[in-house]
Design a protein around this motif. Structure first.
Motif, PDB file in Angstrom:
ATOM      1  N   LYS A 153      63.869 -10.850 -28.261  1.00 41.87           N
ATOM      2  CA  LYS A 153      64.058  -9.202 -27.990  1.00 41.87           C
ATOM      3  C   LYS A 153      64.160  -8.394 -28.991  1.00 41.87           C
ATOM      4  O   LYS A 153      63.824  -7.760 -29.022  1.00 41.87           O
TER       5      LYS A 153
ATOM      6  N   VAL B  22      60.621  -7.188 -29.476  1.00 41.04           N
ATOM      7  CA  VAL B  22      60.397  -6.136 -28.170  1.00 41.04           C
ATOM      8  C   VAL B  22      61.092  -4.967 -28.086  1.00 41.04           C
ATOM      9  O   VAL B  22      60.052  -4.012 -29.013  1.00 41.04           O
ATOM     10  N   ASP B  23      62.266  -5.054 -29.271  1.00 36.90           N
ATOM     11  CA  ASP B  23      63.141  -3.940 -29.443  1.00 36.90           C
ATOM     12  C   ASP B  23      62.017  -2.654 -30.543  1.00 36.90           C
ATOM     13  O   ASP B  23      61.629  -1.768 -30.921  1.00 36.90           O
TER      14      ASP B  23
ATOM     15  N   LYS C   9      58.568  -1.474 -29.564  1.00 38.77           N
ATOM     16  CA  LYS C   9      58.746  -0.311 -28.679  1.00 38.77           C
ATOM     17  C   LYS C   9      59.444   0.894 -29.092  1.00 38.77           C
ATOM     18  O   LYS C   9      58.585   1.724 -29.204  1.00 38.77           O
TER      19      LYS C   9
ATOM     20  N   LEU D 223      53.671  -5.767 -27.490  1.00 43.99           N
ATOM     21  CA  LEU D 223      54.744  -5.965 -26.102  1.00 43.99           C
ATOM     22  C   LEU D 223      54.905  -6.430 -24.799  1.00 43.99           C
ATOM     23  O   LEU D 223      55.614  -7.003 -24.918  1.00 43.99           O
ATOM     24  N   ASN D 224      53.063  -6.590 -24.726  1.00 38.78           N
ATOM     25  CA  ASN D 224      53.528  -7.301 -23.481  1.00 38.78           C
ATOM     26  C   ASN D 224      53.663  -8.780 -23.563  1.00 38.78           C
ATOM     27  O   ASN D 224      54.167  -9.761 -22.525  1.00 38.78           O
TER      28      ASN D 224
ATOM     29  N   SER E 261      54.996  -9.594 -25.193  1.00 35.79           N
ATOM     30  CA  SER E 261      55.975 -10.614 -26.550  1.00 35.79           C
ATOM     31  C   SER E 261      57.237 -10.426 -25.350  1.00 35.79           C
ATOM     32  O   SER E 261      58.241 -11.161 -25.074  1.00 35.79           O
ATOM     33  N   GLU E 262      56.860  -9.787 -23.886  1.00 39.06           N
ATOM     34  CA  GLU E 262      58.268  -9.229 -22.487  1.00 39.06           C
ATOM     35  C   GLU E 262      57.877 -10.997 -21.419  1.00 39.06           C
ATOM     36  O   GLU E 262      58.557 -11.302 -21.102  1.00 39.06           O
TER      37      GLU E 262
ATOM     38  N   VAL F 299      59.467 -13.040 -23.338  1.00 36.04           N
ATOM     39  CA  VAL F 299      61.046 -13.376 -22.708  1.00 36.04           C
ATOM     40  C   VAL F 299      61.601 -13.963 -21.550  1.00 36.04           C
ATOM     41  O   VAL F 299      62.331 -14.736 -21.758  1.00 36.04           O
ATOM     42  N   GLN F 300      60.117 -13.966 -20.730  1.00 34.32           N
ATOM     43  CA  GLN F 300      60.597 -14.053 -19.367  1.00 34.32           C
ATOM     44  C   GLN F 300      60.804 -15.516 -19.289  1.00 34.32           C
ATOM     45  O   GLN F 300      61.100 -16.239 -18.698  1.00 34.32           O
TER      46      GLN F 300
END
Length: 177
Positions: A41, A44-45, A48, A83-84, A86-87, A90-91
């Motif tokens: 997370k 990801v932050d 971003k 970013l993609n 990392s997301e 996370v999922q």
């Protein structure tokens, strides 16, 4: 008889101890996954924020396209890919956490079942079968609690008790004859 009962009791205690250690291992795994989730997370932050900074920088320099701007465009694309990824990670961690939590719930129910009084269970089950089908529904929560049934299993038992009431069929176990 007492030696057999003591032996069975010792085996049950060993099984409970084994399940306790499994539960502790699963809890440790969940904690580890939570830490990984927090790290992901944060990544990801950060991604971003970096992405936003790069976009703002690119907007300022749109009038003068240069090699540096092309490099920033490449970095921006790379950051978007990161970013993609990392997301997605996370999922995946969230899905694994959900599965592990369900496994812990199953182990907890199993452990509670091992402490079950067979005599009490026998009396409740006999009462269930001796009761008219229309009167069985109030016994469903009792059986569910004794056997530590999952919500799905409780729903199935209740539906079968109701189906037997509506169709005058004989209920045996969780099935209908």
């Amino acid at each position: 008889i007492f030696n057999g009962a003591n032996k069975t009791l010792m085996e049950l205690r060993q099984t409970v101890a084994s399940k306790d250690s499994e539960i502790e291992e699963l809890k440790a795994t969940i904690e580890s996954m939570k830490e990984k989730y927090e790290e992901a997370k944060n990544i990801v932050d950060e991604s971003k924020n970096t992405l936003s900074d790069l976009l703002a920088d690119m907007e300022e320099r749109t009038s003068n396209v240069s090699d540096k701007d092309k490099d920033n465009t490449f970095k921006l694309q790379h950051m978007a890919e990161m970013l993609n990824e990392s997301e997605a990670q996370v999922q995946k961690l969230l899905d694994q956490e959900k599965i592990l939590k369900e496994e812990i719930r199953k182990l907890d129910r199993l452990e509670k079942r091992q402490n079950l009084s067979v005599e009490y269970l026998k009396n409740v089950v006999l009462k269930f079968f001796e009761t008219e089908p229309s009167g069985r529904e109030p016994l469903v929560p009792v059986i569910s609690t004794i056997l530590q049934l999952s919500p799905e299993e409780t729903k199935s038992l209740k539906e079968n008790a109701i189906d037997a009431t509506n169709s005058n069929q004989v209920v045996i176990g969780f099935g209908v004859l």
